[in-house]
Design an enzyme around this catalytic site. Structure first.
Site, PDB file in Angstrom:
ATOM      1  N   ARG A  67       0.827  -1.198   0.000  1.00 49.23           N
ATOM      2  CA  ARG A  67       0.000   0.000   0.000  1.00 49.23           C
ATOM      3  C   ARG A  67       0.863   1.250   0.000  1.00 49.23           C
ATOM      4  O   ARG A  67       1.974   1.264   0.526  1.00 49.23           O
ATOM      5  CB  ARG A  67      -0.918   0.012   1.240  1.00 49.23           C
ATOM      6  CG  ARG A  67      -2.152  -0.867   1.095  1.00 49.23           C
ATOM      7  CD  ARG A  67      -2.875  -1.007   2.416  1.00 49.23           C
ATOM      8  NE  ARG A  67      -3.323   0.274   2.960  1.00 49.23           N
ATOM      9  CZ  ARG A  67      -4.479   0.853   2.660  1.00 49.23           C
ATOM     10  NH1 ARG A  67      -5.296   0.266   1.812  1.00 49.23           N
ATOM     11  NH2 ARG A  67      -4.817   1.993   3.222  1.00 49.23           N
ATOM     12  N   LYS A 133       3.464  -9.847  10.949  1.00 46.20           N
ATOM     13  CA  LYS A 133       2.870  -9.872   9.617  1.00 46.20           C
ATOM     14  C   LYS A 133       3.290 -11.118   8.844  1.00 46.20           C
ATOM     15  O   LYS A 133       4.479 -11.449   8.764  1.00 46.20           O
ATOM     16  CB  LYS A 133       3.259  -8.615   8.844  1.00 46.20           C
ATOM     17  CG  LYS A 133       2.517  -8.450   7.518  1.00 46.20           C
ATOM     18  CD  LYS A 133       2.706  -7.052   6.966  1.00 46.20           C
ATOM     19  CE  LYS A 133       1.947  -6.864   5.659  1.00 46.20           C
ATOM     20  NZ  LYS A 133       2.043  -5.476   5.153  1.00 46.20           N
ATOM     21  N   ARG A 269       0.086  -1.060  17.236  1.00 47.68           N
ATOM     22  CA  ARG A 269       1.179  -0.600  18.080  1.00 47.68           C
ATOM     23  C   ARG A 269       0.964   0.860  18.456  1.00 47.68           C
ATOM     24  O   ARG A 269       0.488   1.666  17.621  1.00 47.68           O
ATOM     25  CB  ARG A 269       2.511  -0.754  17.354  1.00 47.68           C
ATOM     26  CG  ARG A 269       2.912  -2.200  17.093  1.00 47.68           C
ATOM     27  CD  ARG A 269       4.181  -2.282  16.277  1.00 47.68           C
ATOM     28  NE  ARG A 269       3.947  -1.827  14.906  1.00 47.68           N
ATOM     29  CZ  ARG A 269       4.916  -1.639  14.011  1.00 47.68           C
ATOM     30  NH1 ARG A 269       6.166  -1.836  14.367  1.00 47.68           N
ATOM     31  NH2 ARG A 269       4.651  -1.252  12.792  1.00 47.68           N
TER      32      ARG A 269
END
Length: 272
Positions: A67, A133, A269
Site C-alpha cells: 500500500r 505480519k 502498536r
C-alpha cells in the site's frame, strides 16, 4: 530457513485446484523474475490483451509494492507473489471491500494447511495473533469504459530469510516457522490459494461482501475489541475496533460513539 525449496510448477498448481475453480482460470503464468506481478497484469489490461481469470506468479519481484507504493521485499524462491485479474461491471467505489474478500481467500487456504494462528487486520494484512505480519494484499483498479479491471496482488511469507527480515520496519513471520518447519509445497499452496480466490471473486461479483465471506472476515478479525490507531488523511485516530459493517468499513468506538471509516491503515502498536 526451510530446506529443499523447489520452483513453482504449473502442473502442480493446477493439480491442487478443483473443477469448480479451474473453469474460471483463463491463464496461468509463472516467471522467474518480474518487476511486479501486479504491474505485469496492469500492463496487459492496458494493452487490451488480458482476460478475466488470469493469474501471474513470480519467483522474485524486483519492485514489489505494498500500500501507498511501499516497497514489498521479495526474496527469490521462498515466498508466494501472486496476482489475479478479474473484471467487474460495477463502479470502483463498490469495490473498496475487495481486499477484504481476498483476505478471506487467504485465510481459508491457511486453515486448510492447519494454520490456525493467523488472522486478518483491516484492510489488507495477514497477521498472526501476536501481530507479526505474514502477508499482505494490494488491489489496483483500472477502468476500461464501463468495465473495471481489478488486479488482486497477494504476497505471502513462506520462507523469509533473516537478512530480509532485518530490513523491515515491523515484525514479520513465515509459514515455515508457523508450521514447525514442516515442508511446504509452494505449488500446492498456490493452487489452493488460487482455487479459493477464484471462487470468492465469483461470489463477490454477484453479491459483494455478504454472507459467508463477511462472516468469515469477522471470525478472523484480529483487531476486534482491541485498541487501534487508524492512520487516515494525515491524521491518527485512536479508538477501539468493533469489526466492520456490511460494506467493509471499519467500525471504531471513540468517546463520541462509533464511527465508520472506509479508508486508512490500522496499527495495533502505540504511536511514538
Amino acid at each position: 530457513m526451510q530446506a529443499g525449496i523447489t520452483l513453482l510448477k504449473s502442473r502442480l498448481i493446477r493439480a491442487a485446484m478443483e473443477e469448480d475453480s479451474l473453469k474460471w482460470l483463463s491463464r496461468l503464468e509463472i516467471y522467474t523474475e518480474l518487476d511486479s506481478t501486479n504491474r505485469y497484469l496492469l500492463d496487459r489490461v492496458k494493452a487490451g490483451s488480458a482476460s478475466k481469470g488470469e493469474v501471474c506468479l513470480a519467483e522474485t519481484q524486483l519492485s514489489g509494492r505494498g500500500r501507498c507504493e511501499r516497497l514489498w521485499l521479495s526474496p527469490p524462491t521462498g515466498n508466494l507473489y501472486l496476482s489475479l485479474l478479474w473484471y467487474f461491471s460495477t463502479g470502483s467505489q463498490l469495490l473498496s471491500s475487495l481486499s477484504l474478500a481476498a483476505g478471506v481467500a487467504v485465510l481459508r487456504t491457511l486453515q486448510e494447511q492447519g494454520v490456525t494462528s493467523a488472522g486478518l487486520k483491516w484492510p489488507n494484512d495477514i497477521v498472526l495473533w501476536d501481530y507479526r505480519k505474514l502477508g499482505g494484499i494490494l488491489v489496483e483498479l483500472v477502468s476500461r469504459g464501463d468495465i473495471i479491471g481489478a488486479i488482486i496482488g497477494i504476497g505471502l511469507n513462506v520462507n523469509m530469510p533473516i537478512s530480509y527480515r532485518q530490513q523491515l520496519n515491523q515484525p514479520c513471520a513465515d509459514l515455515s516457522e508457523v508450521m514447525n518447519n514442516r515442508w511446504i509445497s509452494r505449488s500446492q499452496l498456490a493452487g489452493r490459494l488460487i482455487h479459493h480466490l477464484l471462487l470468492i471473486m465469483r461470489r463477490f461479483e454477484k453479491q459483494g461482501l455478504k454472507d459467508d465471506i463477511l462472516n468469515d472476515w469477522r471470525k478472523w478479525d484480529i483487531c476486534y475489541q482491541r485498541e487501534v490507531y487508524l492512520h487516515s488523511d494525515d491524521q491518527i485516530i485512536s479508538g477501539t475496533a468493533y469489526g466492520i459493517d456490511n460494506n467493509g468499513r471499519l467500525l471504531l468506538w471513540r468517546n463520541d460513539g462509533i464511527s465508520c471509516y472506509s479508508y486508512g491503515e490500522v496499527s495495533l502498536r502505540p504511536v511514538k
